[in-house]
Design a protein around this motif. Structure first.
Motif, mmCIF file in Angstrom:
data_model
loop_
_atom_site.group_PDB
_atom_site.id
_atom_site.type_symbol
_atom_site.label_atom_id
_atom_site.label_comp_id
_atom_site.label_asym_id
_atom_site.label_seq_id
_atom_site.Cartn_x
_atom_site.Cartn_y
_atom_site.Cartn_z
ATOM 1 N N CYS A 1 39.227 36.066 30.278
ATOM 2 C CA CYS A 1 38.408 35.030 29.639
ATOM 3 C C CYS A 1 37.009 35.558 29.311
ATOM 4 C CB CYS A 1 38.317 33.804 30.545
ATOM 5 S SG CYS A 1 39.846 32.855 30.657
ATOM 6 N N ASP A 2 36.469 36.416 30.164
ATOM 7 C CA ASP A 2 35.184 37.050 29.836
ATOM 8 C C ASP A 2 35.294 37.831 28.530
ATOM 9 O OD1 ASP A 2 33.973 36.052 32.104
ATOM 10 O OD2 ASP A 2 34.396 37.838 33.323
ATOM 11 N N ALA A 3 36.375 38.595 28.379
ATOM 12 C CA ALA A 3 36.581 39.362 27.153
ATOM 13 C C ALA A 3 36.774 38.437 25.951
ATOM 14 C CB ALA A 3 37.791 40.279 27.314
ATOM 15 N N LEU A 4 37.432 37.317 26.191
ATOM 16 C CA LEU A 4 37.660 36.355 25.106
ATOM 17 C C LEU A 4 36.335 35.792 24.599
ATOM 18 C CD1 LEU A 4 40.444 33.670 25.061
ATOM 19 C CD2 LEU A 4 38.134 33.061 24.403
ATOM 20 N N LEU A 5 35.449 35.411 25.528
ATOM 21 C CA LEU A 5 34.159 34.850 25.120
ATOM 22 C C LEU A 5 33.299 35.883 24.402
ATOM 23 C CD1 LEU A 5 33.100 32.538 28.088
ATOM 24 C CD2 LEU A 5 34.025 31.882 25.872
ATOM 25 N N GLU A 6 33.426 37.144 24.769
ATOM 26 C CA GLU A 6 32.683 38.190 24.058
ATOM 27 C C GLU A 6 33.091 38.254 22.589
ATOM 28 O OE1 GLU A 6 33.202 41.877 26.025
ATOM 29 O OE2 GLU A 6 32.147 41.267 27.863
ATOM 30 N N ARG A 7 34.363 37.925 22.325
ATOM 31 C CA ARG A 7 34.848 37.949 20.949
ATOM 32 C C ARG A 7 34.592 36.625 20.242
ATOM 33 N NH1 ARG A 7 38.812 41.970 20.561
ATOM 34 N NH2 ARG A 7 38.709 41.614 18.306
ATOM 35 N N LEU A 8 34.100 35.612 20.992
ATOM 36 C CA LEU A 8 33.859 34.287 20.414
ATOM 37 C C LEU A 8 32.402 33.901 20.598
ATOM 38 C CD1 LEU A 8 36.875 31.984 21.399
ATOM 39 C CD2 LEU A 8 36.287 32.840 19.140
ATOM 40 N N PRO A 9 31.496 34.490 19.875
ATOM 41 C CA PRO A 9 30.075 34.134 20.038
ATOM 42 C C PRO A 9 29.773 32.686 19.655
ATOM 43 C CG PRO A 9 30.401 35.510 18.095
ATOM 44 C CD PRO A 9 31.698 35.521 18.843
ATOM 45 N N ALA A 10 30.681 32.057 18.880
ATOM 46 C CA ALA A 10 30.430 30.681 18.431
ATOM 47 C C ALA A 10 30.944 29.636 19.411
ATOM 48 C CB ALA A 10 31.079 30.458 17.063
ATOM 49 N N ALA A 11 31.467 30.045 20.564
ATOM 50 C CA ALA A 11 31.955 29.077 21.550
ATOM 51 C C ALA A 11 30.840 28.111 21.925
ATOM 52 C CB ALA A 11 32.474 29.793 22.793
ATOM 53 N N GLU B 1 52.274 30.889 11.245
ATOM 54 C CA GLU B 1 51.471 31.475 10.173
ATOM 55 C C GLU B 1 50.309 30.564 9.790
ATOM 56 O OE1 GLU B 1 54.288 32.297 7.118
ATOM 57 O OE2 GLU B 1 54.927 34.216 8.002
ATOM 58 N N VAL B 2 50.543 29.257 9.820
ATOM 59 C CA VAL B 2 49.441 28.318 9.564
ATOM 60 C C VAL B 2 48.374 28.461 10.640
ATOM 61 C CG1 VAL B 2 48.807 25.880 9.439
ATOM 62 C CG2 VAL B 2 50.880 26.686 8.305
ATOM 63 N N ALA B 3 48.799 28.592 11.897
ATOM 64 C CA ALA B 3 47.843 28.761 12.999
ATOM 65 C C ALA B 3 47.036 30.040 12.830
ATOM 66 C CB ALA B 3 48.589 28.771 14.336
ATOM 67 N N ILE B 4 47.676 31.113 12.361
ATOM 68 C CA ILE B 4 46.959 32.373 12.139
ATOM 69 C C ILE B 4 45.894 32.202 11.068
ATOM 70 C CG2 ILE B 4 47.232 34.737 11.272
ATOM 71 C CD1 ILE B 4 49.986 34.771 12.634
ATOM 72 N N GLU B 5 46.228 31.483 10.004
ATOM 73 C CA GLU B 5 45.262 31.259 8.926
ATOM 74 C C GLU B 5 44.070 30.434 9.400
ATOM 75 O OE1 GLU B 5 47.256 29.491 5.664
ATOM 76 O OE2 GLU B 5 48.633 31.177 5.350
ATOM 77 N N GLU B 6 44.322 29.467 10.287
ATOM 78 C CA GLU B 6 43.244 28.605 10.787
ATOM 79 C C GLU B 6 42.336 29.325 11.783
ATOM 80 O OE1 GLU B 6 45.705 24.349 10.861
ATOM 81 O OE2 GLU B 6 45.238 25.424 12.697
ATOM 82 N N ALA B 7 42.864 30.316 12.494
ATOM 83 C CA ALA B 7 42.219 30.839 13.701
ATOM 84 C C ALA B 7 40.991 31.692 13.400
ATOM 85 C CB ALA B 7 43.221 31.642 14.509
ATOM 86 N N ASP B 8 40.040 31.639 14.343
ATOM 87 C CA ASP B 8 38.908 32.562 14.354
ATOM 88 C C ASP B 8 39.232 33.798 15.191
ATOM 89 O OD1 ASP B 8 36.804 30.885 12.959
ATOM 90 O OD2 ASP B 8 37.390 29.535 14.579
ATOM 91 N N LEU B 9 40.159 33.661 16.133
ATOM 92 C CA LEU B 9 40.588 34.765 16.984
ATOM 93 C C LEU B 9 42.050 34.550 17.337
ATOM 94 C CD1 LEU B 9 39.917 37.266 18.821
ATOM 95 C CD2 LEU B 9 39.362 35.603 20.622
ATOM 96 N N ILE B 10 42.800 35.644 17.416
ATOM 97 C CA ILE B 10 44.223 35.565 17.744
ATOM 98 C C ILE B 10 44.462 36.212 19.097
ATOM 99 C CG2 ILE B 10 46.541 36.301 17.080
ATOM 100 C CD1 ILE B 10 45.502 36.261 14.163
ATOM 101 N N LEU B 11 45.131 35.479 19.987
ATOM 102 C CA LEU B 11 45.577 36.031 21.262
ATOM 103 C C LEU B 11 47.026 36.457 21.087
ATOM 104 C CD1 LEU B 11 44.221 33.604 24.025
ATOM 105 C CD2 LEU B 11 43.175 35.647 23.056
ATOM 106 N N PHE B 12 47.241 37.766 21.070
ATOM 107 C CA PHE B 12 48.588 38.309 20.918
ATOM 108 C C PHE B 12 49.153 38.548 22.311
ATOM 109 C CE2 PHE B 12 51.184 42.141 19.200
ATOM 110 C CZ PHE B 12 52.329 41.361 19.190
ATOM 111 N N VAL B 13 50.159 37.746 22.680
ATOM 112 C CA VAL B 13 50.712 37.786 24.037
ATOM 113 C C VAL B 13 51.987 38.626 24.033
ATOM 114 C CG1 VAL B 13 51.517 36.417 25.998
ATOM 115 C CG2 VAL B 13 49.753 35.504 24.477
ATOM 116 N N LEU B 14 52.056 39.573 24.975
ATOM 117 C CA LEU B 14 53.197 40.474 25.120
ATOM 118 C C LEU B 14 53.746 40.385 26.539
ATOM 119 C CD1 LEU B 14 51.313 43.409 23.432
ATOM 120 C CD2 LEU B 14 53.252 42.273 22.383
#
Length: 481
Positions: free
Chosen positions: A179-189, A100-113
């Motif tokens: 990873c391409d999709a991840l970077l699209e969601r992270l413009p601040a990378a 939960e602390v990690a969720i609060e810190e995060a700019d993006l969450i990778l939900f792994v299933l």
């Protein structure tokens, strides 16, 4: 130090909240239920086996940070333990709190299933929690290592979190597109890679399981930064934590408890032990945490010698001292035994520490002598970095020879001409003599002891090398001929 001198300390200023300060790079938190492959994906994204992986749920427990890179852009990653919302007490509850602390810190969450198992009740509960967090979520259906499993992953759209990306973290399948999709969601990378370990003097807390390493870390951090449990072996991955003490940058490192080799059976525990030893090699000062109720064991001596041989400074924390002081004779015997058992460390700082009261495992207990422990660690780090002036070193060498001249070598007199410090961390003293390696071990120890005493080099190894004067020049001339 007597029991009356063991006063409650005022804790240093707490570090800035919001996780490690690695610059302006965005933070991506990897979240999911146990055994879906979060740590495997973490290792894939950071490009090395940083997190311990085993085909068993509950391996990862604390938050583990790393740096991910793709197409020249960088971002921070945090691996978390498997979350089960139905378990909110004990070790599973602590793991959930860390996530939960990690969720609060995060700019993006990778939900792994798990693409093979599909969406479970726990997955639906986690998905609902992520929606309530308001954070952007990227869904990864892991273990999709075949076309059939990729098709099965499509059913995970029912979670209502947007597009599902079928991948295989173990084999790298579709990870590039992911990873391409991840970077699209992270413009601040960022284009500049952040440093995975914060700057500062590194202090590694090392010892046997259940000695109290994690409790000390949490008390210093004034929060439950690492999980504490009565169950041995709770800590698995080394955790690097930036800390400010008296305007000095420190990095506190919690490590897995190290048991004797024959007691380590499982591959996961062996890997955790290897990581602890590697952490020891990367640190400057080892804080050897010893359970005062048990005293120094053979394993404690082994760990201390391992650190000393590797050129590290060692500070000894006799932890849980409050349980020993009730018996004055036992306390005196325990301190004397510690000094005698660790005499090879050359008078290390021995600090009696305790954390008592309700909430001590969460960093909320009353602490004793932790400021003294940090002061001793800082002094030991300064001794490691000590640069002794050549003039003063030669003055001490001349005084040492005048008080006790070196013994004969092969029936020839030994003359010591000159001494200089060639290196630090640890200090390396080079002495020029009329014969190479002409000093016996006893006389070398005598010289080192004098150097230690004059410059207060406690708890650190000091290397001494004796070289024949002009030998290198003679060898060079012989080669030319």
């Amino acid at each position: 130090m007597t029991e009356s001198e063991m006063s409650e300390v005022e804790m240093p200023e707490a570090p800035n909240e919001g996780g490690p300060s690695f610059g302006s790079a965005p933070l991506v938190a990897i979240i999911g239920r146990p055994n879906v492959g979060k740590s495997t994906l973490f290792n894939r994204l950071v490009g090395r086996r940083e997190a311990i992986v085993e085909d068993k749920p509950g391996v990862t427990r604390d938050r583990l940070y790393g740096v991910g890179s793709w197409e020249g852009r960088h971002f921070l990653l945090v691996d978390t333990g498997g979350v089960d919302p139905s378990l909110d007490t004990g070790l599973p509850g602590d793991i959930r709190s860390q996530a939960e602390v990690a969720i609060e810190e995060a700019d993006l969450i990778l939900f792994v299933l798990d693409a093979l198992e599909g969406a479970t009740t726990v997955d639906f509960e986690i998905a609902a929690h992520l929606r309530r967090s308001g954070k952007p979520v990227l869904v990864a259906a892991n273990k999709a290592d075949s076309d059939r499993r990729e098709l099965a992953a499509a059913a995970l759209h029912e979670l209502g979190l947007g597009e599902v990306h079928p991948i295989s973290a173990a084999h790298g399948r579709n990870v590039g597109d992911f990873c391409d999709a991840l970077l699209e969601r992270l413009p601040a990378a960022t284009e500049v890679a952040p440093v995975p370990i914060p700057p500062g003097t590194r202090l590694a807390f090392i010892g046997r399981p259940n000695a109290g390493k994690s409790t000390l870390i949490n008390t210093l951090m004034r929060e439950q930064r690492v999980i504490v449990s009565e169950q041995p072996g709770t800590t698995r991955d080394p955790i690097y934590l930036p800390f400010k003490y008296k305007d000095r940058d420190l990095v506190l490192t919690d490590t897995a408890g190290l048991r004797r080799r024959k007691q380590v059976a499982r591959a996961m525990e062996k890997l955790a032990a290897i990581k602890s030893i590697r952490t020891m090699e990367r640190t400057q000062v080892v804080v050897l945490v010893i359970d005062a109720t048990e005293g120094v064991t053979d394993q404690d001596q082994r760990l201390a010698r391992m650190a000393f041989i590797r050129g590290k400074g060692v500070v000894v924390a006799l932890h849980k001292w409050d349980r020993v002081t009730k018996d004055a004779k036992l306390a005196r015997d325990r301190l004397r035994h510690t000094q005698e058992s660790l005499a090879f460390l050359e008078r290390p700082w021995i600090v009696k520490t305790s954390v008592v009261g309700e909430g001590r495992d969460r960093g909320e207990g009353r602490s004793f002598n932790l400021d003294e422990l940090l002061d001793a660690s800082v002094r030991t780090a300064a001794a490691l970095q000590k640069r002794i002036p050549t003039a003063a070193l030669n003055q001490e060498l001349q005084a040492a020879v005048a008080d006790h001249s070196p013994p004969m070598w092969r029936a020839k007199p030994v003359r010591l001409y000159f001494a200089t410090q060639a290196d630090s961390e640890p200090p390396l003293i080079v002495i020029s003599a009329n014969h190479g390696r002409c000093l016996g071990p006893d006389y070398e120890r005598y010289l080192i002891r004098r150097i230690r005493t004059r410059w207060h080099l406690r708890g650190i190894p000091v290397r001494l090398v004796v070289r024949g004067r002009g030998r290198g020049n003679k060898d060079a001339k012989a080669k030319k001929r």
